[in-house]
Design a protein around this motif. Structure first.
Motif, short mmCIF file in Angstrom:
data_model
loop_
_atom_site.label_atom_id
_atom_site.label_comp_id
_atom_site.label_asym_id
_atom_site.label_seq_id
_atom_site.Cartn_x
_atom_site.Cartn_y
_atom_site.Cartn_z
N THR A 187 0.82 -1.22 0.00
CA THR A 187 0.00 0.00 0.00
C THR A 187 0.85 1.27 0.00
O THR A 187 0.35 2.34 -0.34
N ILE A 188 2.11 1.17 0.40
CA ILE A 188 2.98 2.34 0.51
C ILE A 188 3.62 2.63 -0.84
O ILE A 188 4.26 1.76 -1.43
N ALA A 189 3.45 3.86 -1.32
CA ALA A 189 3.90 4.22 -2.67
C ALA A 189 5.28 4.83 -2.71
O ALA A 189 5.90 4.88 -3.78
N ARG A 190 5.78 5.30 -1.56
CA ARG A 190 7.04 6.04 -1.61
C ARG A 190 8.12 5.36 -0.77
O ARG A 190 8.22 4.13 -0.78
N TRP A 191 8.96 6.12 -0.05
CA TRP A 191 10.20 5.57 0.50
C TRP A 191 9.99 4.42 1.48
O TRP A 191 10.84 3.54 1.59
N GLY A 192 8.88 4.41 2.20
CA GLY A 192 8.68 3.37 3.21
C GLY A 192 8.28 2.02 2.67
O GLY A 192 8.08 1.07 3.43
N PHE A 193 8.20 1.88 1.35
CA PHE A 193 7.68 0.64 0.77
C PHE A 193 8.58 -0.56 1.09
O PHE A 193 8.10 -1.69 1.21
N ASP A 194 9.90 -0.35 1.21
CA ASP A 194 10.81 -1.46 1.51
C ASP A 194 10.42 -2.14 2.82
O ASP A 194 10.44 -3.37 2.93
N ILE A 195 10.10 -1.32 3.82
CA ILE A 195 9.70 -1.85 5.12
C ILE A 195 8.44 -2.68 4.96
O ILE A 195 8.33 -3.80 5.49
N GLU A 196 7.49 -2.13 4.23
CA GLU A 196 6.20 -2.81 4.10
C GLU A 196 6.31 -4.14 3.38
O GLU A 196 5.75 -5.15 3.83
N ILE A 197 7.04 -4.19 2.27
CA ILE A 197 7.09 -5.45 1.52
C ILE A 197 7.81 -6.54 2.31
O ILE A 197 7.45 -7.72 2.21
N LEU A 198 8.81 -6.15 3.11
CA LEU A 198 9.50 -7.16 3.93
C LEU A 198 8.60 -7.64 5.06
O LEU A 198 8.62 -8.83 5.41
N LEU A 199 7.80 -6.74 5.63
CA LEU A 199 6.89 -7.15 6.69
C LEU A 199 5.77 -8.03 6.12
O LEU A 199 5.38 -9.03 6.75
N ILE A 200 5.28 -7.68 4.95
CA ILE A 200 4.29 -8.54 4.29
C ILE A 200 4.88 -9.93 4.07
O ILE A 200 4.23 -10.95 4.33
N ALA A 201 6.12 -9.97 3.57
CA ALA A 201 6.80 -11.25 3.33
C ALA A 201 6.87 -12.08 4.61
O ALA A 201 6.58 -13.29 4.61
N LYS A 202 7.24 -11.43 5.70
CA LYS A 202 7.35 -12.13 6.98
C LYS A 202 5.99 -12.66 7.42
O LYS A 202 5.87 -13.82 7.84
N ARG A 203 4.96 -11.84 7.33
CA ARG A 203 3.62 -12.26 7.76
C ARG A 203 3.04 -13.35 6.86
O ARG A 203 2.20 -14.14 7.28
N GLN A 204 3.49 -13.40 5.61
CA GLN A 204 3.03 -14.43 4.68
C GLN A 204 3.86 -15.72 4.78
O GLN A 204 3.61 -16.67 4.06
N GLY A 205 4.87 -15.71 5.64
CA GLY A 205 5.64 -16.92 5.88
C GLY A 205 6.84 -17.14 4.98
O GLY A 205 7.42 -18.23 4.97
N PHE A 206 7.22 -16.10 4.22
CA PHE A 206 8.38 -16.25 3.35
C PHE A 206 9.68 -16.05 4.13
O PHE A 206 9.75 -15.24 5.06
N LYS A 207 10.70 -16.79 3.75
CA LYS A 207 12.01 -16.71 4.41
C LYS A 207 12.87 -15.64 3.73
O LYS A 207 12.96 -15.60 2.50
#
Length: 249
Positions: A187-207
């Motif tokens: 959902t984050i369009a600018r600089w904070g997107f890196d944080i969000e995609i890694l947190l999504i990855a963690k919550r989705q169970g990806f290593k």
């Protein structure tokens, strides 16, 4: 044929740097024994960024331009490129070549499904300057370095990514499965997107695995004090989304 590797390069006012980055990346890719594609996603630049890339399409194999006319933010165009790409593995890197493409060779042995994957493998491998073996060529002002260090601690403290030492490096590679699960939830369009995609990855169970990189920080970095402030606001939004369970759905 599906490419083995897709390279996504977000570009915003990069007319003076994008050609060198593309030529150096092309030189490396031509020496590899796998199929690839390069997607440059123009983020509404009003300079000649798009023209430079268009001129190079006839010279550089498998190069494609996605030319957005309106600025949307780095996170938005990375998401666009990741979902537009076709590769088995999908890497995004910065247009300034601060982490050179040849370093991806160190990432493949850690990627599940890669041709030379080791016994322990991961769905996502990210470049880091905060793990052993990293090398830094720093050209930025002292206050940028101080802000960078402080922001990393703050991100780890608030985001839920304490195990990730460097979430902000612009050199991350995803398996196709991970990319197709993670980026539609972004959902984050600018600089904070890196944080969000890694947190999504963690919550989705990806290593996730951090790998040391050689990082050259150019003096003309676009990351301003204002960008740090906005990223903090995005960090709080990410935390709220996580509390509500948005990333685990």
């Amino acid at each position: 044929m599906k490419p083995y590797l897709s390279i996504i390069i977000p570009a915003y006012y990069e007319e003076h740097r994008i050609e060198k980055t593309l030529r150096e990346s092309d030189k490396y890719l031509r020496s590899q024994k796998y199929d690839y594609e390069i997607l440059v996603v123009n983020d509404g630049s009003k300079d000649k960024t798009a023209d430079v890339v268009k001129r190079l399409v006839s010279e550089i194999a498998n190069l494609r331009l996605i030319d957005n006319k309106i600025n949307q933010g780095k996170g938005s165009v990375v998401r666009q490129g990741m979902l537009e790409a076709q590769g088995q593995f999908r890497l995004f890197m910065d247009a300034d070549n601060s982490v050179s493409l040849d370093q991806v060779a160190n990432f493949f042995p850690r990627l599940c499904g890669a041709k030379n994957a080791g016994s322990e493998c991961f769905d996502i491998v990210i470049g880091s300057i905060e793990v052993e073996g990293a090398k830094i060529e720093e050209q930025s002002q002292w206050y940028r370095r101080a802000l960078g260090r402080f922001s990393k601690y703050l991100i780890r403290l608030i985001s839920g990514l304490r195990e990730i030492h460097d979430s902000q490096r612009g050199f991350k590679i995803f398996s196709e499965k991970a990319a197709l699960r993670i980026f539609p939830k972004q959902t984050i369009a600018r600089w904070g997107f890196d944080i969000e995609i890694l947190l999504i990855a963690k919550r989705q169970g990806f290593k996730i695995k951090e790998v040391p990189v050689v990082w050259i920080n150019p003096p003309e970095s676009k990351v301003t004090l204002k960008a740090y402030i906005k990223t903090f606001g995005e960090l709080l939004k990410i935390k709220w989304n996580d509390i509500r369970g948005r990333y685990a759905q």
